[in-house]
Design an enzyme around this catalytic site. Sequence first.
Site: not given
Length: 152
Positions: A27-30, A32
């Site tokens: 996942t990324d910082a968001g 997702v």
Amino acid sequence: MHASTPPAPVEGKRLFSLPVRVYYEDTDAGGVVYYANYLKFCERARTEVLRAAGFEQNRLLAEQDILFVVRAVQADYLRSAALDDLLEVRTTIARLGHASLNFVQQICCGGKTIFAAHITIACIRASTKRPTPIPSAVRALFATLVETDERH
């Protein structure tokens, strides 16, 4: 993302399914799945389909100086996946060419397609990095995996 089970044919066709769990590292910082990781999931599914069919890429390199490389990708990101989602990577070989093959792949979550891609793989000679015909024994193996659905 780690595949714990081999891909299985779906509905008796040449469509293979590989389960993928989304981990924090995907996942990324968001929160997702990072966009490039969908391509990684597809790469792993293609490798597992070929492995299940008895195809070993490292042996082809060592014995025949052959590599398979991505030549083109057309991808549609339809929805996002998130941490702990269980995904299904569906893979078919849509076309077998003289020195290339085309995969159609979908990533589904909860029965809905969230990512779709058409990926062209080229056969090259490792020593020259130039296209070369797919060896006949390998072509015969690929031919057994090509989806022959008349609707396409």
